[in-house]
Design a protein around this motif. Structure first.
Motif, PDB file in Angstrom:
ATOM      1  N   ALA A  96     -13.977   0.245   4.847  1.00  0.00           N
ATOM      2  CA  ALA A  96     -14.050   1.025   3.600  1.00  0.00           C
ATOM      3  C   ALA A  96     -15.195   2.027   3.625  1.00  0.00           C
ATOM      4  N   THR A 150     -16.198  -1.831  -2.301  1.00  0.00           N
ATOM      5  CA  THR A 150     -15.081  -0.971  -1.889  1.00  0.00           C
ATOM      6  C   THR A 150     -14.772   0.051  -2.984  1.00  0.00           C
ATOM      7  N   ARG A 194     -14.841   4.059  -2.462  1.00  0.00           N
ATOM      8  CA  ARG A 194     -13.648   4.871  -2.729  1.00  0.00           C
ATOM      9  C   ARG A 194     -13.962   5.988  -3.724  1.00  0.00           C
ATOM     10  N   GLU A 205     -15.776   8.669  -1.938  1.00  0.00           N
ATOM     11  CA  GLU A 205     -14.848   9.384  -1.057  1.00  0.00           C
ATOM     12  C   GLU A 205     -13.953  10.335  -1.858  1.00  0.00           C
ATOM     13  N   ARG A 206     -13.469   9.852  -3.009  1.00  0.00           N
ATOM     14  CA  ARG A 206     -12.647  10.733  -3.862  1.00  0.00           C
ATOM     15  C   ARG A 206     -13.456  11.955  -4.299  1.00  0.00           C
TER      16      ARG A 206
END
Lengths: 293, 79
Positions: free
Chosen positions: A71, A206, A210, A213-214
């Protein structure tokens, strides 16, 4: 590309160029002596060059590049790794690593990278043994030796070698040699794992990875290039941009576009760092390393 | 480590330099929020000045919070 010099190696003299060639020759000697290698491959500048040099020296039968997916590993980086491996015919293996499941890693201590690299090499070293590859190598370069890198200890503990550093190749050398070989990574910004966006002692989850990352993908979709980071401060995203993008997004209209993109990624509040991108910014913020001028 | 006192001192120093920001200290980060709630753009010179003042008050980082547009109005700041 923003954040990367258009002339990556300051060839001030023929002596500098000769020194770089000498180091590159010593790298080939090093790899020849090793006989066969497993390359810990991230798709970044250093490990891509190392994998290319290994294939040049040893051929594809005695080289295996291995990506550890988790992740904390950005999808964009994974895509680059696959593309480079395909274009340059590296034998590539993708394996899953589970550092985020390790409570010692997830607690996000200052030496978090130690636990990540411990997990990575714990997974990769047996693969080298099973396949009869003599040496496990990573892409640590000579410049890295001066940085705060707790992951280095984990590599040493498991016998991982760093040939780029051992022959004295610097990041600038590696970019120039990569450019000469046509490796698309030559001008690629540095790309540490997503956990580096989360302040120490804030748990790495995680979900947070995420979200980061978004957010970073949303900025890429706005045309943000080069070195930039979204630093995660709870409900606040602090964005570090390269100088060109900083000028662009400090304009009120563009700033609102940026804000909207990051709100869409799940942040309630958005701020732009007035100094812009700094490698290791959170190390400075938390006093792990001294602030520069 | 900067504290609320540092934030207050930085707010005053910024104000003296023509920047009307509220300052929230988050450890070494000075989070700047336009005092009148209107989004502000900072040019390069303004950013350097803000960064210098933040550093003088013990902050390693300064960040300008982006606010939603208030009725479409905005201001540019480079005193």
């Amino acid at each position: 590309m923003t954040g990367v010099p258009s002339l990556p190696h300051p060839m001030a003299s023929s002596e500098v160029a000769a020194a770089m060639r000498d180091k590159a020759a010593r790298l080939h000697d090093w790899l020849r002596d090793a006989g066969s290698v497993l390359v810990g491959f991230s798709g970044g500048v250093d490990s891509a060059f190392l994998a290319a040099a290994a294939v040049e020296t040893l051929g594809t039968a005695r080289v295996l590049a291995v990506v550890g997916r988790s992740a904390s590993y950005p999808n964009a980086q994974w895509e680059t790794a696959r593309r480079v491996a395909r274009e340059f015919a590296f034998p590539l293996l993708e394996v899953d690593t589970h550092e985020v499941d390790d409570p010692q890693y997830a607690a996000n201590p200052v030496n978090r990278c130690y636990f990540c690299k411990s997990e990575l090499w714990h997974v990769l070293t047996p693969i080298a043994r099973e396949r009869g590859l003599a040496v496990v190598v990573d892409g640590t370069n000579a410049d890295d030796l001066a940085d705060y890198r707790p992951g280095t200890a984990a590599a040493k503990e498991q016998g991982v070698r760093s040939p780029l550093a051992e022959v004295g190749l610097t990041k600038a050398d590696i970019r120039e040699l990569s450019r000469e070989r046509g490796l698309p990574t030559w001008s690629q910004p540095s790309s540490p794992c997503l956990s580096s966006r989360i302040p120490y002692h804030t748990a790495v989850t995680t979900e947070r990875l995420r979200q980061v990352e978004r957010a970073e993908q949303a900025l890429r979709d706005l045309g943000v290039l080069g070195d930039f980071r979204v630093r995660h401060h709870g409900d606040l995203a602090r964005v570090e941009l390269s100088p060109g993008d900083l000028d662009r997004f400090m304009e009120v209209g563009a700033a609102d576009t940026l804000r909207g993109a990051l709100v869409g990624a799940g942040y309630a509040r958005v701020a732009i760092d007035v100094r812009g991108f700094r490698s290791g910014s959170l190390n400075v913020l938390e006093g792990v390393v001294a602030a520069g001028a | 480590m900067p504290n609320d006192g540092s934030a207050q001192a930085l707010r005053q120093a910024l104000s003296a330099s023509g920047f009307a920001f509220d300052v929230d200290a988050r450890e070494g980060l000075a989070l700047l929020r336009p005092a009148d709630g209107v989004p502000i753009a900072l040019d390069a010179a303004g950013r350097r000045r803000v960064q210098d003042l933040a550093r003088q008050h013990g902050f390693t980082h300064a960040a300008l919070e982006l606010l939603p547009p208030a009725g479409g109005s905005c201001a540019s700041s480079s005193p």
